[in-house]
Design an enzyme around this catalytic site. Sequence first.
Site, PDB file in Angstrom:
ATOM      1  N   ARG A  87      -1.850 -10.400   2.837  1.00 34.81           N
ATOM      2  CA  ARG A  87      -3.069 -11.292   2.980  1.00 34.81           C
ATOM      3  C   ARG A  87      -4.291 -11.547   1.320  1.00 34.81           C
ATOM      4  NH1 ARG A  87      -6.118  -7.939   3.765  1.00 34.81           N
ATOM      5  NH2 ARG A  87      -6.044  -6.345   5.518  1.00 34.81           N
ATOM      6  N   GLU A 106       0.817  -1.273   0.038  1.00 32.73           N
ATOM      7  CA  GLU A 106       0.229   0.168   0.310  1.00 32.73           C
ATOM      8  C   GLU A 106       0.812   0.782  -0.039  1.00 32.73           C
ATOM      9  OE1 GLU A 106      -3.752  -1.991   1.952  1.00 32.73           O
ATOM     10  OE2 GLU A 106      -2.620  -0.555   3.202  1.00 32.73           O
TER      11      GLU A 106
HETATM   12  P1  ADP Z   1      -3.332   0.892   9.198  1.00 33.24           P
HETATM   13  O1  ADP Z   1      -1.948  -0.300   9.638  1.00 33.24           O
HETATM   14  O2  ADP Z   1      -3.513   0.793  11.144  1.00 33.24           O
HETATM   15  O3  ADP Z   1      -4.105   0.813   8.901  1.00 33.24           O
HETATM   16  P2  ADP Z   1      -1.758   2.626   8.100  1.00 33.24           P
HETATM   17  O4  ADP Z   1      -0.522   2.963   8.484  1.00 33.24           O
HETATM   18  O5  ADP Z   1      -1.876   1.853   6.862  1.00 33.24           O
HETATM   19  O6  ADP Z   1      -2.639   1.925   9.253  1.00 33.24           O
HETATM   20  O7  ADP Z   1      -2.575   3.577   7.879  1.00 33.24           O
HETATM   21  C1  ADP Z   1      -3.665   3.936   8.040  1.00 33.24           C
HETATM   22  C2  ADP Z   1      -4.828   4.986   6.937  1.00 33.24           C
HETATM   23  O8  ADP Z   1      -3.622   6.176   7.306  1.00 33.24           O
HETATM   24  C3  ADP Z   1      -3.690   5.542   5.390  1.00 33.24           C
HETATM   25  O9  ADP Z   1      -4.665   4.631   4.545  1.00 33.24           O
HETATM   26  C4  ADP Z   1      -3.950   7.342   5.070  1.00 33.24           C
HETATM   27  O10 ADP Z   1      -4.775   7.346   5.212  1.00 33.24           O
HETATM   28  C5  ADP Z   1      -3.478   7.876   7.151  1.00 33.24           C
HETATM   29  N1  ADP Z   1      -1.952   7.539   6.441  1.00 33.24           N
HETATM   30  C6  ADP Z   1      -0.860   6.620   7.132  1.00 33.24           C
HETATM   31  N2  ADP Z   1      -0.067   7.451   7.642  1.00 33.24           N
HETATM   32  C7  ADP Z   1       0.373   8.555   6.667  1.00 33.24           C
HETATM   33  C8  ADP Z   1       0.618   9.913   6.208  1.00 33.24           C
HETATM   34  N3  ADP Z   1       2.096   9.692   6.519  1.00 33.24           N
HETATM   35  N4  ADP Z   1       0.432  10.637   6.064  1.00 33.24           N
HETATM   36  C9  ADP Z   1      -0.916  10.946   5.195  1.00 33.24           C
HETATM   37  N5  ADP Z   1      -1.547   9.950   6.354  1.00 33.24           N
HETATM   38  C10 ADP Z   1      -1.793   8.447   6.187  1.00 33.24           C
END
Ligand code: ADP
Length: 464
Positions: free
Chosen positions: A305, A289
């Site tokens: 997954r 992602e």
């Molecule tokens: P989780 O494992 O809890 O799903 P993620 O790291 O995939 O966490 O982040 C979830 C969501 O948070 C992302 O889809 C995005 O919307 C937001 N997000 C995460 N990191 C950033 C970032 N560096 N800047 C802006 N939004 C972020």
Amino acid sequence: MPETPEHPAAAGRRFETVLIANRGEIAVRIERACRDLGLTAVAICSEADKEAPYGKTMASFLCVGPSNAAKSYLNQDAILLAARLTGAGAVHPGYGFLSENAAFADAVEKAGLVFIGPTASSIATMGDKIAAKRAMMAAGVPCVPGPDTALPDDPASIERVALEIGYPVIIKASGGGGGRGMRVVPEAGQLQEAIALTREEARKAFGSPSLYMEKFLEHPRHIEIQVLCDDHGNAVWLGHRDCSMQRRHQKVVEEAPAPGIAPDIIQPVGMACVEACRQIGYRGVGTFEFLYENGAFYFIEMNTRLQVEHPVTEMTSGLDIVQAQIKAAQGHALDLAQGDVACEGHSFECRINAEDPDTFLPSAGVITHLALPQGPGIRVDTHIRAGYKVSPYYDSLIAKLIVHAPTRAKAMARMCEALAGTEIEGIATNIPFLRALFEDHAFARGETDIHYLEQWLKLRRTAA
Ligand code: ADP
């Protein structure tokens, strides 16, 4: 297609019967892939799902516990016992539940069964956000600016890290997930309090106070890359998807390919993902992602997954991702190379949820009438039928409506028609909301960011 060569590593990984440790539409989807491969599918269920129609087509359907998922779909001992009783040689975890639980993957393999997914160690590495970021940086995958180490304890050093990155920054728990354990810090004055709160939350929710920090991107899109790997060092990427249409970090609509992304921009990112898979010895299917802003990609996490949105990639690539995942678990070498991957046309997926289209509150009850759309380029992945009782215990996803057409505009038009042709009565669904969204002009133009849907909903509420 030529037979894939037998490899010594494959010995001992063959199986005839797959236990599906999941429920709902994904149980049905996995059963179909098993059938197509000539394998026998058996499944578990909770008390609440005992009468699910798909239970009748499984070779065995064993109730492993009460409605509460913690005591059934998450009950590792009961699932392993069910595998033994049904003679299963492998366990498919689907998505959610135990699919990204390294200890479960390990327990399955230790019980002499095949876990249909990557190794426990790959799951553990990618489940730790700092370890994942470090592995990705080492493989040349572009990451969000910020160190790939845990934050130090002393306030002055933390402040220096933030200044180096530049505000706004985001603090994340290394063990976080599901959108929890994160806090945005717009400016220096709010840093120490945010650190203290997130650390406490991380300690309580994830059992580790370890935090890290990165740049907060203000208007990114969510773009992801699907990969497929085997145990023999082969890995391919199957194109990209855009999942920016989110409400409360939950994806609502997904599409493939991500609109407006030039092939020469995404190509090196896809190749870096493939390289990362080789470096960590990744097996099976997975998704990288990314946040995408101002023409650049920033890795945020890898899902180890099968994903809910895999069908849009199946529609554009013409491949069966679930079958490929099972074959990789059996130790088969991939039967395609990167040059064989050719994505065509455009695909959308709508998640049909049993929920109120305005308040999004879950809606349980009996489906009294059901009519599903049909026609070229239309696919419905679902476990529901007329008379099916939607229980209040689980995720509200009751069907996935997927379309494919030669162009994005044609796929949108096809989705509008498919939504109009979907009749579900007896419970509330989000179909009216999805129909309104597919009439939206900015969405039609493409390139809407991850905040667009929330803003669109707010405008709609004030206009009503
Ligand atoms: P989780 O494992 O809890 O799903 P993620 O790291 O995939 O966490 O982040 C979830 C969501 O948070 C992302 O889809 C995005 O919307 C937001 N997000 C995460 N990191 C950033 C970032 N560096 N800047 C802006 N939004 C972020």
